[in-house]
Every structure is written in C-alpha cells, then in structure tokens.
Scaffold this active site. Structure first.
Site, mmCIF file in Angstrom:
data_model
loop_
_atom_site.group_PDB
_atom_site.id
_atom_site.type_symbol
_atom_site.label_atom_id
_atom_site.label_comp_id
_atom_site.label_asym_id
_atom_site.label_seq_id
_atom_site.Cartn_x
_atom_site.Cartn_y
_atom_site.Cartn_z
ATOM 1 N N HIS A 1 24.875 -8.975 -40.325
ATOM 2 C CA HIS A 1 24.910 -10.189 -39.898
ATOM 3 C C HIS A 1 24.753 -11.248 -41.203
ATOM 4 O O HIS A 1 23.681 -10.916 -41.655
ATOM 5 C CB HIS A 1 23.464 -10.175 -38.961
ATOM 6 N N GLU B 1 30.132 -13.178 -36.751
ATOM 7 C CA GLU B 1 31.158 -14.198 -37.191
ATOM 8 C C GLU B 1 31.685 -13.965 -38.031
ATOM 9 O O GLU B 1 31.202 -14.608 -39.345
ATOM 10 C CB GLU B 1 30.212 -15.073 -36.749
ATOM 11 N N ASN C 1 30.015 -16.146 -29.495
ATOM 12 C CA ASN C 1 28.617 -16.919 -29.827
ATOM 13 C C ASN C 1 29.510 -18.589 -29.349
ATOM 14 O O ASN C 1 30.385 -18.843 -30.057
ATOM 15 C CB ASN C 1 28.590 -16.724 -31.616
ATOM 16 N N TYR D 1 28.253 -22.718 -29.308
ATOM 17 C CA TYR D 1 27.364 -23.848 -30.028
ATOM 18 C C TYR D 1 28.180 -25.490 -29.708
ATOM 19 O O TYR D 1 27.447 -25.774 -28.691
ATOM 20 C CB TYR D 1 27.119 -23.544 -31.147
HETATM 21 C C1 PNW Z 1 25.479 -19.287 -36.262
HETATM 22 N N1 PNW Z 1 30.002 -23.464 -36.908
HETATM 23 O O1 PNW Z 1 26.673 -19.486 -37.364
HETATM 24 C C2 PNW Z 1 25.088 -17.536 -37.386
HETATM 25 O O2 PNW Z 1 25.384 -16.347 -36.397
HETATM 26 C C3 PNW Z 1 23.508 -17.549 -36.829
HETATM 27 O O3 PNW Z 1 23.376 -16.683 -38.061
HETATM 28 C C4 PNW Z 1 23.042 -18.995 -37.754
HETATM 29 O O4 PNW Z 1 21.383 -19.443 -38.209
HETATM 30 C C5 PNW Z 1 23.490 -20.081 -36.096
HETATM 31 O O5 PNW Z 1 24.979 -19.488 -35.604
HETATM 32 C C6 PNW Z 1 23.143 -21.463 -36.370
HETATM 33 O O6 PNW Z 1 23.969 -21.905 -37.445
HETATM 34 C C7 PNW Z 1 27.009 -20.290 -37.180
HETATM 35 O O7 PNW Z 1 29.821 -24.721 -37.891
HETATM 36 C C8 PNW Z 1 27.378 -21.120 -38.222
HETATM 37 O O8 PNW Z 1 30.619 -23.619 -35.411
HETATM 38 C C9 PNW Z 1 27.992 -22.623 -37.646
HETATM 39 C C10 PNW Z 1 28.990 -22.826 -36.750
HETATM 40 C C11 PNW Z 1 28.887 -21.763 -35.644
HETATM 41 C C12 PNW Z 1 27.728 -20.931 -35.539
#
Ligand code: PNW
Length: 491
Positions: A141, A186, A326, A328
């Site tokens: 990670h 990721e 993952n 979001y």
């Molecule tokens: C993840 N986006 O990163 C990571 O795996 C984590 O370590 C992090 O803390 C978490 O999401 C929150 O940011 C991302 O731009 C960073 O879509 C950016 C994105 C998605 C995930």
C-alpha cells in the site's frame, strides 16, 4: 415551516433513493480497512527500513498540506491491541490492513530479514484471529523500500522480481493464518499521483510515459506474486489472492453517442487499464490504438503505452481469485474530441473531460462526491465485464473534518451500502464482503491530517493518540449487528 421540512425530506430521499430495508445475507462479511504507512508510525523502530514515503515527507514537508507526516500517525505499531478491541466492539469479522515492506525487509531485498517486523505482524494476525476477525492482507500500500525507489521504483521491471521475493517471504511467514491476500493497492493511484502529477511519493511528473511504464511494472509484480502463491503455497494454505483496483462509475454527460464514447474511454483508461490485463488479457484495445496512433504522430517509433509481449499478456491474464474493488466517487464524462498533437500526455491520449453531477453531494476532498447509484452501477459493470466469482469492496468512505458528529458520513455509507445490497439481492452480483475506509482517522497522504476518513476519530494532538467512536462508528456497529440499514428490516 412544516411544509418546508416535508418538502426537504421528500426531495432528499428523491436524490438519495430509498434505503433498502432488506437484510444483508448471513455470509456477507462486514469489515474495516487501513494501511501501514497511514496508521503504524514507528517509522524507524525495531529495524524497520526507510520507505519512499518516509523520504518524501522528510525531504520536503511542504509536499504535505499541513506539513505533517506518518512518523507516529495513529501509533498502531504500539497500539494494535487497542485497534483489535475497537474492531471487536464494532463487531466486524474482516480487517483489511497492509504490511510495510521495509518493516520486514529493510532495504526491500531478501538479503536481510527483520525478525522484529515478522514477529510484529505474526502476533497481530494471531490476535486478530483469536478475536474472530479474518485478516485480509495487502502486501503493498504505497510504501516502497527507499532502496528500491533508488533503483527506479515502479519504472524498473526488476522491481517485479523484488516484489516476488518479498511476497514469498510474506506467504511463508503469515500464510498459515491469512486466507485473503491482496498484492498491490490501487496501482492507478500510485502511477497517476506518484509518477504522473507528482503529488505522491516518489513525486515524479512523467505523464507521457512514466505512468504507462509504472502500470506495466506493477501488473508484472502482481502477476509474479500471484504465480508464486499458486505455485508454491495455495495447495497447502488454501487462500485467495487478487489485486486491488480503484474505479469510478462514469456517467455519460448526455445521451449522445459521443458522450457515451467519452464514458467508455474514461472507464477503459482507468478501470480497464488495470482490470483488462488481469481479467481479460492485455491492455484495453481503445488504449492500444489511441496511444499507438498518437505516439506515431508525435514522432515515436513505438507506442508510449509500454506494450506487453505475448508471453507477458499470458503471464498476467487470469491472475485473480476474486475482484477487489475500491469505490468512492463517480464522474460525469464528456468526450473532448481528439486533442491536437502537443506535449505527449495520458490526458491527451484519453480525450475526455470530467465533472460531477449538479445534485451530487461534495465532500471536503476535492475528488470525492456522493452519488450512491454509482456503487450499484459499477458493481454490475465489474460483474458482467470481468466475470469474477466474487467481489469484495475493499475501500469505500467519506472525508470530513475532525467532528465526531459525522452525519454526512452516515448518509453516504448508508446510501452506498443500500446500493451495494441491491446489487446483491436484485442484480445477483456476488459481493462477498465490504471493508469501509477507514477504521481510524489516519495520515491522508498529501492531505496530511486535514481530511479524516475514520469512523473512529484519533486525537493526533495527544501522545496517546486517543481513539473515540464517531456517530458513524456507532451507526456501523448497529448495521453490522442487525445486518440492516434501517431501523427495522423485513425478515
Ligand atoms: C484510496 N480518487 O486512495 C487509498 O487506497 C487510501 O490509502 C486513501 O486514504 C483513501 O483512498 C482515501 O483517499 C484514493 O481520486 C485516492 O478517486 C484517490 C481516489 C480514490 C482512492
């Protein structure tokens, strides 16, 4: 006044959609997620080596929004017993965390094994299992050993061999107790932010070519670890292994064929970039043709897309036992037309522009908007396009300030989980588990401690790093106990 209240309730639920009042299947695993650099601290204790994130934050603290770093973070290296107590209190049965590569191999190579690091994770994993919590272990990670960063990091194909040696040591040391492995977290974010925008370690800005080379090396590294696991350990240990891919759901900006094409491009250049080689074989066709064409017009005699040899295509293809997703945020995608030839870049290759829906709720993180139906739509897309036997949602969460009263996070999690549940019950997608991001407030990379993702808060001003449940933590605890997202569920 009354009318207004009714109105706002009606319209809010209109936007968010109805929350499902069905129960999650008994086999569905609820969990929480973290990552080593973001929570452990103890950056130079007990023989741990330096990682590229240690170097990145120490070399120039202005790279991080609040000038902070992960030297202590949540101090989970020392406070792991407390973390397990919190997981028990939540009632979850799955914990996704990562191993710090330089904590067990200080310079990244097998020439020197740090027994204290091995012992730390072994003790931790045993204690988790005693608490009835299944470990889901990510090998990487983002905290590459600094020595390997100096060899070129994810631009150097030999790093795949180093990763294989590290993975073998991890399987040998912990595999008896770990049945769910993830190789790399990721890869897109590492490549785009570490080797593209330069916002993350190692801070390189190589949008024309470095981002593609990085993708290739990470996929070869993942495949190497997958094959080592299946050739040398799986028969005896019986676990599963995959790679964690982050993706957005991309909604076409309009019904026009061009915007639909824009959404397809956006999906292929993000999700497909990593999923296609693993689940189907080779880079997505759209990437191959677009980047080859543009490279030629730019005067290259080869494609900037670091192509795979036919042997490499076969080596990477099929290296999954489940899909780790993952998820979001979502995007609205527009087709931008083919950009003219100028400075070579991933963004010009892709040919899209993106925005967010006018009625989507923004978080304090500029990239994160709530559009709950995106979860259901993306799960369906992954399920039908890549055909895995099961999907784990390995991260999903919401950014807030330090407040313990985090209704915004509850609204987000409730609506996303509702869509996830509908994907299972209505659409027949086999989502086997969910690890919310994050168990704890933690070091949010370039944002430092300014954006909090925890369902449990951490007081970073106190040497005790005091942990306190947020409202969302109490809410999640109830969901886990009742398997229900509303006050009462059918059945
Ligand atoms: C993840 N986006 O990163 C990571 O795996 C984590 O370590 C992090 O803390 C978490 O999401 C929150 O940011 C991302 O731009 C960073 O879509 C950016 C994105 C998605 C995930």
């Amino acid at each position: 006044m009354k009318v207004l209240v009714v109105l706002s309730v009606c319209c809010l639920s209109g936007i968010l959609g109805q929350i499902s009042n069905k129960k999650f299947p008994e086999s569905f695993q609820f969990g929480a997620a973290t990552a080593a650099y973001q929570i452990e601290g103890a950056w130079n204790e007990d023989g741990k080596g330096e990682s590229m994130w240690d170097r990145f934050v120490h070399e120039d603290p202005t790279r991080i929004k609040d000038g902070q770093n992960g030297d202590v973070a949540c101090d989970s290296y020392h406070k792991w017993r407390e973390d397990i107590e919190l997981l028990k209190e939540l009632g979850v049965t799955l914990y996704r965390f990562s191993i710090s590569w330089p904590r067990i191999l200080p310079d990244g190579t097998p020439s020197q094994i740090n027994q204290a690091g091995i012992d730390y994770y072994r003790t931790f994993i045993k204690a988790l299992k005693e608490a009835g919590i299944e470990p889901m272990v990510t090998l990487y990670h983002w905290d590459l050993p600094q020595h390997l960063a100096e060899l070129g990091g994810w631009l150097n194909e030999e790093i795949a061999d180093y990763f294989g040696d590290y993975a073998r040591i991890a399987f040998r040391s912990f595999g008896e107790d770990v049945k769910l492995w993830a190789t790399i977290n990721e890869p897109k974010t590492t490549c785009m932010n570490g080797y593209g925008s330069g916002e993350m370690a190692p801070g390189l800005k190589l949008l024309a070519d470095g981002v593609y080379q990085c993708a290739k090396v990470q996929l070869l590294a993942h495949a190497k670890a997958y094959h080592i696991y299946h050739d040398e350990f799986a028969a005896q240990q019986g676990g599963k292994i995959s790679i964690v891919i982050d993706a957005t759901y991309n909604e076409p900006a309009s019904d026009s064929d061009l915007d639909k094409f824009g959404a397809e491009l956006e999906t292929e250049f993000n999700l497909g970039w990593y999923a296609n080689p693993v689940y189907i074989g080779d880079w997505p066709e759209l990437m191959k043709t677009r980047i080859a064409n543009r490279s030629q017009l730019e005067g290259y005699s080869f494609s900037r897309l670091a192509e795979f040899t036919p042997e490499e295509v076969q080596y990477v293809k099929g290296t999954f036992d489940y899909f780790a997703l993952n998820m979001y945020t979502s995007l609205v995608a527009h087709y931008s037309g083919d950009f003219g030839i100028g400075e070579p870049s991933y963004y010009l290759d892709k040919g899209t522009s993106t925005s967010y829906g006018a009625d989507w709720t923004p978080s304090i993180a500029s990239w994160l908007y709530s559009y709950p139906p995106g979860m259901r739509k993306l799960l369906n897309l992954v399920w039908t396009k890549y055909n895995p036997s099961s999907i784990y949602v390995t991260e999903n969460g919401w950014a807030t300030d330090t407040s313990l009263n985090d209704q915004g996070r509850i609204d987000y999690l409730q609506a996303y989980l509702s869509n996830l549940l509908e994907a299972i019950l209505e659409d027949g997608v086999n989502v086997a588990g969910y690890t919310t991001w994050s168990l704890l407030d933690n070091f949010e990379w370039a944002q430092g401690y300014t954006q909090r993702f925890g369902i449990i808060s951490v007081d970073f001003d106190s040497p005790n790093r005091t942990r306190t449940f947020k409202d969302s933590g109490r809410w999640y605890q109830k969901v886990v106990a009742t398997r229900c997202l509303t006050d009462s569920c059918d059945g």
